[in-house]
Design a protein around this motif. Structure first.
Motif, PDB file in Angstrom:
ATOM      1  N   ASP A 322      -9.226   7.136  -4.673  1.00 11.35           N
ATOM      2  CA  ASP A 322      -9.795   8.483  -4.797  1.00 11.35           C
ATOM      3  C   ASP A 322     -10.345   8.731  -6.192  1.00 11.35           C
ATOM      4  O   ASP A 322     -10.791   9.846  -6.491  1.00 11.35           O
ATOM      5  CB  ASP A 322      -8.762   9.548  -4.429  1.00 11.35           C
ATOM      6  CG  ASP A 322      -7.532   9.509  -5.348  1.00 11.35           C
ATOM      7  OD1 ASP A 322      -7.456   8.618  -6.228  1.00 11.35           O
ATOM      8  OD2 ASP A 322      -6.647  10.379  -5.175  1.00 11.35           O
ATOM      9  N   TYR A 323     -10.274   7.703  -7.061  1.00 11.28           N
ATOM     10  CA  TYR A 323     -10.859   7.718  -8.408  1.00 11.28           C
ATOM     11  C   TYR A 323     -10.145   8.682  -9.360  1.00 11.28           C
ATOM     12  O   TYR A 323     -10.646   8.953 -10.451  1.00 11.28           O
ATOM     13  CB  TYR A 323     -12.361   8.071  -8.345  1.00 11.28           C
ATOM     14  CG  TYR A 323     -13.069   7.450  -7.172  1.00 11.28           C
ATOM     15  CD1 TYR A 323     -13.180   6.059  -7.043  1.00 11.28           C
ATOM     16  CD2 TYR A 323     -13.608   8.236  -6.158  1.00 11.28           C
ATOM     17  CE1 TYR A 323     -13.811   5.480  -5.953  1.00 11.28           C
ATOM     18  CE2 TYR A 323     -14.235   7.667  -5.059  1.00 11.28           C
ATOM     19  CZ  TYR A 323     -14.323   6.295  -4.952  1.00 11.28           C
ATOM     20  OH  TYR A 323     -14.943   5.737  -3.866  1.00 11.28           O
ATOM     21  N   LYS A 324      -8.946   9.151  -8.987  1.00 14.30           N
ATOM     22  CA  LYS A 324      -8.253  10.164  -9.782  1.00 14.30           C
ATOM     23  C   LYS A 324      -7.023   9.640 -10.512  1.00 14.30           C
ATOM     24  O   LYS A 324      -6.378  10.401 -11.251  1.00 14.30           O
ATOM     25  CB  LYS A 324      -7.861  11.344  -8.882  1.00 14.30           C
ATOM     26  CG  LYS A 324      -9.054  12.053  -8.264  1.00 14.30           C
ATOM     27  CD  LYS A 324      -8.634  13.191  -7.366  1.00 14.30           C
ATOM     28  CE  LYS A 324      -9.856  13.875  -6.756  1.00 14.30           C
ATOM     29  NZ  LYS A 324      -9.493  15.003  -5.871  1.00 14.30           N
ATOM     30  N   GLY A 325      -6.654   8.386 -10.305  1.00 14.37           N
ATOM     31  CA  GLY A 325      -5.517   7.814 -11.004  1.00 14.37           C
ATOM     32  C   GLY A 325      -4.259   8.640 -10.844  1.00 14.37           C
ATOM     33  O   GLY A 325      -3.885   9.026  -9.735  1.00 14.37           O
ATOM     34  N   ARG A 326      -3.594   8.944 -11.963  1.00  8.51           N
ATOM     35  CA  ARG A 326      -2.329   9.683 -11.926  1.00  8.51           C
ATOM     36  C   ARG A 326      -2.484  11.104 -11.400  1.00  8.51           C
ATOM     37  O   ARG A 326      -1.498  11.756 -11.040  1.00  8.51           O
ATOM     38  CB  ARG A 326      -1.722   9.735 -13.334  1.00  8.51           C
ATOM     39  CG  ARG A 326      -2.591  10.455 -14.347  1.00  8.51           C
ATOM     40  CD  ARG A 326      -1.898  10.661 -15.684  1.00  8.51           C
ATOM     41  NE  ARG A 326      -2.816  11.268 -16.647  1.00  8.51           N
ATOM     42  CZ  ARG A 326      -3.418  10.608 -17.624  1.00  8.51           C
ATOM     43  NH1 ARG A 326      -3.182   9.315 -17.781  1.00  8.51           N
ATOM     44  NH2 ARG A 326      -4.236  11.234 -18.450  1.00  8.51           N
ATOM     45  N   ASP A 327      -3.705  11.611 -11.340  1.00 10.63           N
ATOM     46  CA  ASP A 327      -3.932  12.970 -10.860  1.00 10.63           C
ATOM     47  C   ASP A 327      -4.266  13.016  -9.372  1.00 10.63           C
ATOM     48  O   ASP A 327      -4.613  14.091  -8.856  1.00 10.63           O
ATOM     49  CB  ASP A 327      -5.073  13.615 -11.656  1.00 10.63           C
ATOM     50  CG  ASP A 327      -4.760  13.706 -13.140  1.00 10.63           C
ATOM     51  OD1 ASP A 327      -3.625  14.097 -13.480  1.00 10.63           O
ATOM     52  OD2 ASP A 327      -5.641  13.345 -13.954  1.00 10.63           O
ATOM     53  N   GLY A 328      -4.157  11.886  -8.705  1.00 11.93           N
ATOM     54  CA  GLY A 328      -4.480  11.836  -7.289  1.00 11.93           C
ATOM     55  C   GLY A 328      -3.377  11.190  -6.485  1.00 11.93           C
ATOM     56  O   GLY A 328      -2.182  11.349  -6.776  1.00 11.93           O
ATOM     57  N   VAL A 329      -3.771  10.422  -5.473  1.00 11.98           N
ATOM     58  CA  VAL A 329      -2.811   9.791  -4.574  1.00 11.98           C
ATOM     59  C   VAL A 329      -1.898   8.826  -5.323  1.00 11.98           C
ATOM     60  O   VAL A 329      -0.710   8.688  -5.000  1.00 11.98           O
ATOM     61  CB  VAL A 329      -3.549   9.050  -3.447  1.00 11.98           C
ATOM     62  CG1 VAL A 329      -2.572   8.398  -2.490  1.00 11.98           C
ATOM     63  CG2 VAL A 329      -4.458  10.011  -2.686  1.00 11.98           C
ATOM     64  N   TYR A 330      -2.417   8.159  -6.360  1.00 11.36           N
ATOM     65  CA  TYR A 330      -1.604   7.223  -7.138  1.00 11.36           C
ATOM     66  C   TYR A 330      -0.797   7.929  -8.218  1.00 11.36           C
ATOM     67  O   TYR A 330      -0.304   7.305  -9.155  1.00 11.36           O
ATOM     68  CB  TYR A 330      -2.489   6.157  -7.772  1.00 11.36           C
ATOM     69  CG  TYR A 330      -2.915   5.058  -6.808  1.00 11.36           C
ATOM     70  CD1 TYR A 330      -2.611   5.120  -5.455  1.00 11.36           C
ATOM     71  CD2 TYR A 330      -3.648   3.952  -7.261  1.00 11.36           C
ATOM     72  CE1 TYR A 330      -3.010   4.131  -4.581  1.00 11.36           C
ATOM     73  CE2 TYR A 330      -4.040   2.957  -6.386  1.00 11.36           C
ATOM     74  CZ  TYR A 330      -3.734   3.051  -5.049  1.00 11.36           C
ATOM     75  OH  TYR A 330      -4.123   2.061  -4.183  1.00 11.36           O
ATOM     76  N   GLY A 331      -0.623   9.231  -8.086  1.00 14.84           N
ATOM     77  CA  GLY A 331       0.238   9.974  -8.996  1.00 14.84           C
ATOM     78  C   GLY A 331       1.701   9.735  -8.720  1.00 14.84           C
ATOM     79  O   GLY A 331       2.572  10.097  -9.522  1.00 14.84           O
ATOM     80  N   SER A 332       2.000   9.116  -7.581  1.00 21.20           N
ATOM     81  CA  SER A 332       3.376   8.786  -7.220  1.00 21.20           C
ATOM     82  C   SER A 332       3.358   7.536  -6.355  1.00 21.20           C
ATOM     83  O   SER A 332       2.309   7.084  -5.903  1.00 21.20           O
ATOM     84  CB  SER A 332       4.036   9.948  -6.470  1.00 21.20           C
ATOM     85  OG  SER A 332       3.332  10.220  -5.260  1.00 21.20           O
ATOM     86  N   GLY A 333       4.535   6.972  -6.122  1.00 19.90           N
ATOM     87  CA  GLY A 333       4.644   5.800  -5.265  1.00 19.90           C
ATOM     88  C   GLY A 333       4.503   4.495  -6.010  1.00 19.90           C
ATOM     89  O   GLY A 333       4.451   4.451  -7.247  1.00 19.90           O
ATOM     90  N   SER A 334       4.409   3.410  -5.243  1.00 22.33           N
ATOM     91  CA  SER A 334       4.442   2.068  -5.827  1.00 22.33           C
ATOM     92  C   SER A 334       3.169   1.683  -6.560  1.00 22.33           C
ATOM     93  O   SER A 334       3.133   0.665  -7.244  1.00 22.33           O
ATOM     94  CB  SER A 334       4.720   1.031  -4.735  1.00 22.33           C
ATOM     95  OG  SER A 334       3.629   0.952  -3.829  1.00 22.33           O
ATOM     96  N   HIS A 335       2.104   2.487  -6.418  1.00 23.84           N
ATOM     97  CA  HIS A 335       0.860   2.184  -7.129  1.00 23.84           C
ATOM     98  C   HIS A 335       0.724   2.986  -8.425  1.00 23.84           C
ATOM     99  O   HIS A 335      -0.256   2.830  -9.148  1.00 23.84           O
ATOM    100  CB  HIS A 335      -0.351   2.481  -6.239  1.00 23.84           C
ATOM    101  CG  HIS A 335      -0.542   1.491  -5.128  1.00 23.84           C
ATOM    102  ND1 HIS A 335      -1.100   0.245  -5.312  1.00 23.84           N
ATOM    103  CD2 HIS A 335      -0.225   1.579  -3.806  1.00 23.84           C
ATOM    104  CE1 HIS A 335      -1.139  -0.397  -4.156  1.00 23.84           C
ATOM    105  NE2 HIS A 335      -0.616   0.392  -3.228  1.00 23.84           N
TER     106      HIS A 335
END
Length: 491
Positions: A322-335
């Motif tokens: 989603d191109y948002k890094g920590r501010d998006g879907v990858y803000g939590s979880g294993s990624h």
């Protein structure tokens, strides 16, 4: 269906019209099968894709199709020798189709330089599509092993007499096993983009300034041939020599340092950049990285994402689908890495290029050229980042860690069944992205990771001949509509 058959099969539609549905193309493909938008727009009327999968099975393999000789910039009225090379060491012969298209439709025209092996795929002039002949198809069989499991078709492309904007060469190729049946075929595709070359613009940045005059000086040979890179662009009278007459023309045309963008960025390919963002070594043929990315040891969150090796070199691994890094879907979880996204970058094209190339971790230098990316790769990636990154929240609802496409189910059903089903099957299970024990289908991705699905539908899948909707000029909303329907398929 036997490939030697050249009779068109007909069905009667609901309106009583006869439309072609399948044909075997040993003597060449029908017009509109190159994978370009004009073919897709035409063939969707009969529910067929505008590429070779209308009659040939999509199968992955170790081969591919290449377009050699395509210019990065075309000059008005110039002629270019092109070569289409199809290769696959496990197959036996090959055919192809090519078109040149822009936002306004077909650009320029093709000439048949080898009438034995290539022909006009249509029935009118100018020639918009070129395909193989039966003789060429047979010749590919005779010379396949001699050529190391490949075959080349040769043709000419005549550029338009005026600026018609950037042109995209769409090439579709089939490598077949010579069994007489389509189920062993392998379909490959590629594209190349050529921008218009303003006369005198030696460096390709769209203006004429002292840097271009430096190119003219380097190429200046008065009555002799102008040899060297970019010399053709300062040869105003196109006589093969850069002379005083060209100098006078240059001075008259000189616009000054008005270009705001670097030449590498102007000529970059955002769709290729989207593929590089996914898995760049599958795109540029570089060796897959073995060690961790230089910045991986400096990620803010060292605990959540424990991946190593090549996975750490993928742009999406830090910045997200989603191109948002920590501010998006990858803000939590294993990624999660704690690294920010690219969606809100304020960097200029040159600054972004320099950041990707810099080798100093203190300034977040990515050192991507050391990993195997060329300057062209970096410019393509920069262009995708600055011009093609979107706010996925406009197309995907994200609630409690789950994403759901927001779109038009009816529209998505139509386009999936018209385009996507030819390779993925109508239930989306013809291609398994993972293993038999743990299968992953198009429905799995659409439902489980709609952001990845949207990215791949827009740009394609690295190393596969998947059509790019961005390249076809289709909307992001159409991609989301397709995702909405695909998410209902078996997972």
């Amino acid at each position: 269906m036997k490939k030697s058959c050249t009779i068109v099969a007909l069905v009667v539609g609901a309106a009583g019209l006869s439309v072609p549905v399948l044909v075997a193309f040993s003597a060449g493909a029908e017009a509109g099968r190159s994978g370009g938008p004009a073919g897709y727009d035409f063939w969707q009327q009969s529910g067929q894709p505008g590429n070779c999968t209308a009659c040939h099975m999509f199968n992955s393999g170790p081969g591919g199709v290449e377009l050699l000789g395509a210019p990065r910039r075309y000059r008005a009225g110039a002629s270019y020798d092109l070569t289409v090379r199809i290769g696959d060491p496990e197959q036996a012969r090959a055919g192809f189709e090519i078109s040149a298209e822009g936002p306004g439709g077909h650009v320029g025209a093709f000439n048949i330089s080898d009438s034995d092996n290539t022909r006009n795929a249509g029935f009118s002039e100018p020639i918009r599509y070129v395909t193989h002949t039966r003789d060429g198809y047979d010749d590919s069989l005779s010379n396949w092993d001699t050529n190391g499991g490949s075959y080349e078709y040769h043709l000419h492309w005549e550029a338009p007499a005026v600026d018609e904007g950037s042109v995209v060469f769409f090439v579709a190729g089939n490598a077949v096993d010579d069994s007489g049946f389509y189920d062993g075929d392998r379909y490959y595709a590629t594209h190349a983009i050529a921008a218009y070359a303003e006369p005198g613009d030696g460096d390709g940045d769209t203006d004429l300034d002292l840097r271009d005059f430096a190119v003219l000086q380097r190429c200046f040979n008065d009555a002799g041939p102008a040899t060297g890179e970019d010399c053709e662009f300062v040869d105003f009278d196109d006589n093969g020599a850069v002379s005083l007459a060209d100098t006078n023309d240059f001075v008259s045309a000189m616009t000054g340092p008005t270009a705001a963008l670097p030449a590498g960025y102007v000529l970059a390919d955002a769709v290729r950049g989207g593929l590089l963002y996914d898995k760049w070594w599958k795109v540029n043929g570089a060796p897959e990285p073995t060690g961790d990315h230089p910045l991986w040891a400096f990620r803010p969150d060292m605990e959540s994402n424990t991946r190593t090796g090549s996975a750490t070199w993928r742009c999406k691994e830090c910045h997200g689908w989603d191109y948002k890094g920590r501010d998006g879907v990858y803000g939590s979880g294993s990624h999660r890495t704690g690294i920010g996204g690219v969606i809100s970058t304020t960097l200029t094209p040159q600054q972004l290029f320099d950041l990707l190339k810099a080798d100093d971790p203190a300034v977040d230098g990515h050192d991507m050229d050391a990993g195997g990316m060329s300057d062209r790769d970096l410019w393509d990636l920069a262009k995708m980042t600055l011009e093609s990154v979107i706010d996925t929240d406009l197309y995907i609802d994200y609630i409690d860690g789950t994403g759901t496409f927001a779109g038009d189910m009816v529209n998505g059903t139509f386009w999936f069944n018209t385009v996507c089903a030819r390779c993925h099957g109508f239930d989306g299970t013809d291609i398994n992205f993972h293993t038999d024990a743990d299968p992953e289908y198009v429905g799995t991705v659409a439902a489980g990771n709609p952001w990845e699905f949207l990215h791949k539908v827009r740009f394609g899948h690295p190393g596969a001949p998947m059509p790019s909707l961005d390249l076809l000029g289709w909307s992001v909303q159409r991609a989301a509509d397709i995702g909405m329907y695909a998410a209902t398929l078996p997972q």
